[in-house]
Design a protein around this motif. Structure first.
Motif, PDB file in Angstrom:
ATOM      1  N   SER A 166       1.281  -1.298  -0.240  1.00 31.78           N
ATOM      2  CA  SER A 166       0.121  -0.237   0.270  1.00 31.78           C
ATOM      3  C   SER A 166       0.899   1.317  -0.257  1.00 31.78           C
ATOM      4  CB  SER A 166      -0.941  -0.326   1.388  1.00 31.78           C
ATOM      5  OG  SER A 166      -2.001  -1.399   1.056  1.00 31.78           O
ATOM      6  N   ASP A 167       0.665   2.006  -0.798  1.00 35.37           N
ATOM      7  CA  ASP A 167       1.377   3.100  -0.676  1.00 35.37           C
ATOM      8  C   ASP A 167       1.305   4.276   0.433  1.00 35.37           C
ATOM      9  OD1 ASP A 167       1.588   5.674  -0.877  1.00 35.37           O
ATOM     10  OD2 ASP A 167       0.844   6.981  -2.953  1.00 35.37           O
ATOM     11  N   GLU A 168       2.249   3.899   1.511  1.00 39.00           N
ATOM     12  CA  GLU A 168       2.481   4.689   2.581  1.00 39.00           C
ATOM     13  C   GLU A 168       2.287   6.132   2.376  1.00 39.00           C
ATOM     14  OE1 GLU A 168       2.490   2.979   5.126  1.00 39.00           O
ATOM     15  OE2 GLU A 168       3.071   1.147   4.552  1.00 39.00           O
ATOM     16  N   MET A 169       2.163   6.789   2.083  1.00 44.51           N
ATOM     17  CA  MET A 169       1.921   8.142   1.351  1.00 44.51           C
ATOM     18  C   MET A 169       0.309   8.417   1.768  1.00 44.51           C
ATOM     19  SD  MET A 169       4.898  10.120   1.658  1.00 44.51           S
ATOM     20  CE  MET A 169       4.811  11.565   1.221  1.00 44.51           C
ATOM     21  N   THR A 170      -0.495   7.735   1.383  1.00 43.72           N
ATOM     22  CA  THR A 170      -1.709   7.905   1.728  1.00 43.72           C
ATOM     23  C   THR A 170      -2.244   7.683   3.199  1.00 43.72           C
ATOM     24  OG1 THR A 170      -1.973   6.053   0.758  1.00 43.72           O
ATOM     25  CG2 THR A 170      -2.201   7.611  -0.770  1.00 43.72           C
ATOM     26  N   SER A 171      -1.196   6.888   3.787  1.00 43.88           N
ATOM     27  CA  SER A 171      -2.781   6.848   5.181  1.00 43.88           C
ATOM     28  C   SER A 171      -1.760   7.391   6.044  1.00 43.88           C
ATOM     29  CB  SER A 171      -1.282   5.578   5.547  1.00 43.88           C
ATOM     30  OG  SER A 171       0.404   5.831   5.660  1.00 43.88           O
ATOM     31  N   GLY A 172      -1.022   8.245   5.939  1.00 44.79           N
ATOM     32  CA  GLY A 172      -0.303   9.713   6.712  1.00 44.79           C
ATOM     33  C   GLY A 172      -1.498  10.135   6.651  1.00 44.79           C
ATOM     34  N   LYS A 173      -1.911  10.965   5.796  1.00 38.97           N
ATOM     35  CA  LYS A 173      -2.672  11.829   4.937  1.00 38.97           C
ATOM     36  C   LYS A 173      -4.286  11.483   5.309  1.00 38.97           C
ATOM     37  CE  LYS A 173      -4.223  13.417   0.930  1.00 38.97           C
ATOM     38  NZ  LYS A 173      -5.668  13.699   1.052  1.00 38.97           N
ATOM     39  N   PHE A 174      -4.239  10.139   5.525  1.00 42.24           N
ATOM     40  CA  PHE A 174      -6.038  10.359   6.007  1.00 42.24           C
ATOM     41  C   PHE A 174      -5.832  10.513   7.243  1.00 42.24           C
ATOM     42  CE2 PHE A 174      -6.400   6.850   2.689  1.00 42.24           C
ATOM     43  CZ  PHE A 174      -7.569   7.505   1.875  1.00 42.24           C
ATOM     44  N   GLN A 175      -4.825  10.380   7.624  1.00 43.03           N
ATOM     45  CA  GLN A 175      -4.864  10.555   9.246  1.00 43.03           C
ATOM     46  C   GLN A 175      -4.887  12.099   9.668  1.00 43.03           C
ATOM     47  OE1 GLN A 175      -0.968   8.807  10.685  1.00 43.03           O
ATOM     48  NE2 GLN A 175      -2.531   7.191  12.154  1.00 43.03           N
ATOM     49  N   GLY A 176      -3.975  12.514   8.543  1.00 47.40           N
ATOM     50  CA  GLY A 176      -4.233  14.347   8.701  1.00 47.40           C
ATOM     51  C   GLY A 176      -5.226  14.542   8.451  1.00 47.40           C
ATOM     52  N   ASP A 177      -5.850  14.700   7.568  1.00 45.33           N
ATOM     53  CA  ASP A 177      -6.826  14.579   7.126  1.00 45.33           C
ATOM     54  C   ASP A 177      -8.052  15.212   8.063  1.00 45.33           C
ATOM     55  OD1 ASP A 177      -5.732  15.761   4.600  1.00 45.33           O
ATOM     56  OD2 ASP A 177      -6.610  14.097   3.083  1.00 45.33           O
ATOM     57  N   TYR A 178      -8.459  13.575   8.572  1.00 48.18           N
ATOM     58  CA  TYR A 178      -9.197  13.410  10.108  1.00 48.18           C
ATOM     59  C   TYR A 178      -8.935  14.854  10.744  1.00 48.18           C
ATOM     60  CZ  TYR A 178     -12.103  11.025  13.452  1.00 48.18           C
ATOM     61  OH  TYR A 178     -12.921  11.061  14.429  1.00 48.18           O
ATOM     62  N   LEU A 179      -8.099  14.407  11.243  1.00 45.20           N
ATOM     63  CA  LEU A 179      -7.846  15.590  12.044  1.00 45.20           C
ATOM     64  C   LEU A 179      -7.467  17.080  12.206  1.00 45.20           C
ATOM     65  CD1 LEU A 179      -4.631  13.504  14.098  1.00 45.20           C
ATOM     66  CD2 LEU A 179      -6.673  13.440  14.756  1.00 45.20           C
ATOM     67  N   SER A 180      -7.287  16.974  11.061  1.00 44.84           N
ATOM     68  CA  SER A 180      -7.892  18.651  10.856  1.00 44.84           C
ATOM     69  C   SER A 180      -9.109  19.103  10.399  1.00 44.84           C
ATOM     70  CB  SER A 180      -6.764  19.314   8.813  1.00 44.84           C
ATOM     71  OG  SER A 180      -5.175  18.435   9.427  1.00 44.84           O
ATOM     72  N   GLU A 181      -9.968  17.903   9.938  1.00 44.18           N
ATOM     73  CA  GLU A 181     -10.658  18.638   9.778  1.00 44.18           C
ATOM     74  C   GLU A 181     -12.049  18.750  11.218  1.00 44.18           C
ATOM     75  OE1 GLU A 181     -15.099  16.286   7.870  1.00 44.18           O
ATOM     76  OE2 GLU A 181     -13.639  16.042   7.834  1.00 44.18           O
ATOM     77  N   LEU A 182     -11.778  17.742  12.487  1.00 47.70           N
ATOM     78  CA  LEU A 182     -12.312  17.427  13.669  1.00 47.70           C
ATOM     79  C   LEU A 182     -11.390  18.711  14.527  1.00 47.70           C
ATOM     80  CD1 LEU A 182     -12.862  16.340  15.892  1.00 47.70           C
ATOM     81  CD2 LEU A 182     -10.411  15.528  16.408  1.00 47.70           C
ATOM     82  N   PHE A 183     -10.686  19.330  14.109  1.00 46.37           N
ATOM     83  CA  PHE A 183      -9.803  20.543  14.538  1.00 46.37           C
ATOM     84  C   PHE A 183     -10.640  21.416  14.371  1.00 46.37           C
ATOM     85  CE2 PHE A 183      -6.570  17.745  16.842  1.00 46.37           C
ATOM     86  CZ  PHE A 183      -7.139  17.228  17.703  1.00 46.37           C
TER      87      PHE A 183
END
Length: 339
Positions: free
Chosen positions: A146-163
């Protein structure tokens, strides 16, 4: 072929993984096991070498075994126990035994060239851990993962939207890193931080990143002194196991983990349960069944002179030497889809 494959194979796969994890069964040594149908009915002999055994890799192993028996491959699996020397020995043994292909979950992705050299004329499929030097990939040596450059992006996108929904554009975080130097660790972290930046969120370290080696107990020990002393808005982990260690650390200090957004990667069974319990906010599904199944089929395709992706349900990159199994974000809204 995403969670549908996961759902189809998981029950049989987990039983096989449990049996494999019991140690030496069959012709293997040092934790090796043989599976994938009787040799009399098999067209090819292959070996799958794993860096270690954990929940994720156990599911990957079991999926490879399950599909091996379907396509006429006699598959032996070996556990390198995080020992590069042992891994290379297993590769040489497979070559000396005249096997057609080798599937390798590398102990150290920097040793990809050594693996290819040790394999000789065998076809090579690297799985899950991307080679540090991708120039080793060619028509005889490919990568499935799996493309690891998308895994952390999903985390960052989720937290950004939350905060941002809370009116926060600046946050402080504690980061649990995997094994330092591994491409997966570096890319998961890099894509996370880039996602914060792309979303206009200023993310500040509440403490130096903790290198907990993807291990639950190590993460719990390392983060425990910080959970009731540092000022932080969230805990970010390069995998579920370390996130679960952080949850245990919070509980041990009588801190409610549901009060702190904690995010992981892998969507393991324990990780999914933590999401359902509310103690983990989200994770990112990395498909162990898709990777195990894809790696076995890719190896057979290489031997047969076919396109790497044939029959896998996935696509290769522009080089034709990388088969991507997509990551998917998992939250309380869709966790039931991954059971």
């Amino acid at each position: 072929m995403k969670k549908r494959i996961f759902a189809s194979f998981i029950a049989a796969s987990m039983m096989t993984a449990m049996l494999a994890g019991c140690g030496n069964s069959g012709g293997g040594t040092d934790g090796g096991s043989s599976d994938g149908g009787s040799s009399a009915g098999s067209n090819y002999d292959m070996t799958l070498i794993m860096a270690q055994r954990d929940e994720f890799l156990g599911e990957l192993e079991a999926a490879a075994k399950a599909v091996a028996s379907e396509v006429g491959v006699s598959l032996t699996t070996q556990d390198a126990n995080s020992d590069t020397g042992k891994m290379l020995q297993y590769i040489e043994t497979a070559r000396n035994n005249g096997e057609k292909a080798i599937i390798i979950n590398m102990v150290d992705p920097a040793t990809a060239a050594q693996c290819v050299e040790a394999a000789g004329d065998m076809k090579v499929v690297f799985v899950n851990r991307y080679p540090t030097d991708p120039s080793v990939l060619n028509e005889s040596a490919v990568y499935v993962g799996s493309d690891e450059m998308t895994s952390g992006k999903f985390q960052g996108d989720y937290l950004s939207e939350l905060f941002k929904s809370q009116g926060k554009s600046e946050i402080r975080y504690i980061l649990l890193n995997g094994i330092l130097g591994q491409t997966s660790t570096e890319n998961r972290t890099a894509s996370l931080l880039q996602a914060f930046k792309d979303n206009g969120v200023t993310a500040i370290e509440a403490a130096a990143p903790l290198a907990a080696d993807y291990d639950r107990a190590t993460a719990q020990d390392m983060i425990s002194p910080l959970v009731d002393t540092a000022e932080y808005d969230c805990i970010i982990s390069n995998n579920d196991a370390m996130a679960l260690g952080a949850i245990e650390a919070l509980k041990s200090k009588n801190i409610d983990p549901t009060s702190i957004p904690i995010v992981g990667i892998d969507a393991t069974a324990d990780g999914r349960q933590a999401i359902k319990d509310g103690s983990m906010a989200m994770t990112v599904f990395q498909n162990p069944v898709g990777q195990g199944r894809g790696a076995l089929l890719a190896a057979k395709n290489l031997v047969d002179g076919k396109n790497v992706a044939e029959g896998t349900g996935y696509e290769t990159d522009e080089t034709g030497n990388i088969l991507w199994v997509p990551f998917e974000p998992v939250t309380i809204d869709n966790v039931a889809d991954y059971e």
